[in-house]
Structure formats: C-alpha cells, structure tokens
Design a protein around this motif. Structure first.
Motif, PDB file in Angstrom:
ATOM      1  N   LEU A  73       0.822  -1.215   0.000  1.00 52.50           N
ATOM      2  CA  LEU A  73       0.000   0.000   0.000  1.00 52.50           C
ATOM      3  C   LEU A  73       0.853   1.260   0.000  1.00 52.50           C
ATOM      4  N   PRO A  74       0.310   2.355  -0.567  1.00 57.30           N
ATOM      5  CA  PRO A  74       1.000   3.639  -0.427  1.00 57.30           C
ATOM      6  C   PRO A  74       0.978   4.059   1.044  1.00 57.30           C
ATOM      7  N   GLU A  75       1.781   5.033   1.397  1.00 55.35           N
ATOM      8  CA  GLU A  75       1.962   5.434   2.798  1.00 55.35           C
ATOM      9  C   GLU A  75       0.648   5.714   3.526  1.00 55.35           C
ATOM     10  N   ALA A  76      -0.257   6.468   2.913  1.00 53.31           N
ATOM     11  CA  ALA A  76      -1.529   6.803   3.577  1.00 53.31           C
ATOM     12  C   ALA A  76      -2.359   5.541   3.818  1.00 53.31           C
ATOM     13  N   VAL A  80      -3.545   3.763   7.575  1.00 54.88           N
ATOM     14  CA  VAL A  80      -4.896   3.323   7.927  1.00 54.88           C
ATOM     15  C   VAL A  80      -4.880   1.837   8.276  1.00 54.88           C
ATOM     16  N   PHE A  81      -4.177   1.036   7.479  1.00 55.48           N
ATOM     17  CA  PHE A  81      -4.084  -0.399   7.738  1.00 55.48           C
ATOM     18  C   PHE A  81      -3.493  -0.646   9.126  1.00 55.48           C
ATOM     19  N   ASP A  82      -2.427   0.043   9.464  1.00 58.07           N
ATOM     20  CA  ASP A  82      -1.784  -0.145  10.762  1.00 58.07           C
ATOM     21  C   ASP A  82      -2.695   0.264  11.918  1.00 58.07           C
ATOM     22  N   HIS A  83      -3.502   1.288  11.747  1.00 59.35           N
ATOM     23  CA  HIS A  83      -4.396   1.737  12.812  1.00 59.35           C
ATOM     24  C   HIS A  83      -5.544   0.761  13.063  1.00 59.35           C
ATOM     25  N   PHE A  84      -6.014   0.073  12.022  1.00 60.70           N
ATOM     26  CA  PHE A  84      -7.166  -0.820  12.161  1.00 60.70           C
ATOM     27  C   PHE A  84      -6.789  -2.307  12.188  1.00 60.70           C
TER      28      PHE A  84
END
Length: 167
Positions: A73-76, A80-84
């Motif tokens: 995934l791109p940085e943004a 989001v992936f890391d937060h959820f």
C-alpha cells in the motif's frame, strides 16, 4: 506472469485488451490473478496530458487483508491499515479517477468475516460482515455487524470529509 516486489504474489493468467492513441492509453476487460485474488478491470484510461488524468473501474474478489498486502500500500493506506489491523477476506468494487491534481475514489468493500483491532479501542472486533462505501470524501456503512467481547454489535456510521480527518 507479471512480477512486482510490492505484490504478495506475481500476477498470473493476465488477459487484457490494450489500445494506444496519440493522447491516451486504454485497457479494457483486463483479468489477472494474484494468489487466490481475482482482479478484473472493466476499463482504464490514462490521458497523456499535463498533468496526466486517469480513470479505472473494476473489482477484486477474495482479497486477503494481511501484512503482505499492507506492504504494497502507499503510505496513507499503510497508515490506515496499521491503525485498524484488519485481517480476513473482502470483495471490492472500485471506480477511481484523477484529474492529475486530486484522486476521487468510489469504492465498495464487502467484508467477509474480518477481524480488526483499532489502536485506540481495547476490544478487537471479530466476524465483521457487511459493506463499507467510500464515495469521494464520504464513508458510510451498510448492514455492518461484528462481535466485540462476544456480543453482537451493529455498526451504523456516516463520516464526511474523511480525507481531512486525522486518524
């Protein structure tokens, strides 16, 4: 086979119709597999202008949400992936366009027994089913349910200006 270090597996069984014109490139009816995931692009067009604009419409079936996908995934998206911390399988329909300055997403995600742990919430959600829709800067849920601490939770939400909301 198409190999890219960002992909969990190489793209296999790739089929597509390409057309190059002086001012744009089109791809129609493209199909490819990445592991068990099937990607279908109904149409994709890239205008060879400054700034370049583009449009893509398609779907992805049996997308496995895991760390391998997160690395691609791109940085943004990675943030989001890391937060959820989602894990499991989704199906997706997408239509995304860009005028060269901004990206306008229209994405529908069909959750199929996901798990997720939001970094600010102490209880993981399990058995997540239902639909998330992103249309421009608006996110809505439809029939989204999960289990938290063994109890069924209905998740009804509508968020606006999601591209400006810090996570």
């Amino acid at each position: 086979t198409v190999v890219d270090a960002r992909l969990p597996h190489g793209l296999t069984n790739v089929r597509a119709h390409f057309r190059a014109e002086p001012n744009r490139i089109r791809v129609d009816q493209a199909v490819a597999f990445n592991g068990t995931t099937q990607y279908t692009v109904e149409n994709c067009a890239v205008a060879l202008t400054q700034p370049p604009s583009w449009h893509i419409k398609g779907r992805a079936q049996q997308v496995r949400l895991n760390e391998q996908l997160a690395r691609a995934l791109p940085e943004a998206g990675r943030r989001v992936f890391d937060h959820f911390s989602p894990a499991g399988i989704i199906d997706a329909e997408f239509e995304v366009s860009s005028d060269g300055l901004s990206v306008i997403p229209n994405v529908t995600l069909h959750c199929r027994e996901l798990t997720s742990s939001f970094y600010r919430f102490p209880y993981p959600l399990e058995g997540i089913t239902g639909t998330l829709k992103i249309n421009g800067d608006k996110l809505t849920t439809e029939n989204l349910q999960a289990r938290a601490n063994g109890k069924l939770v209905d998740i009804n939400a509508e968020f606006e200006q999601i591209q400006r909301v810090p996570i």
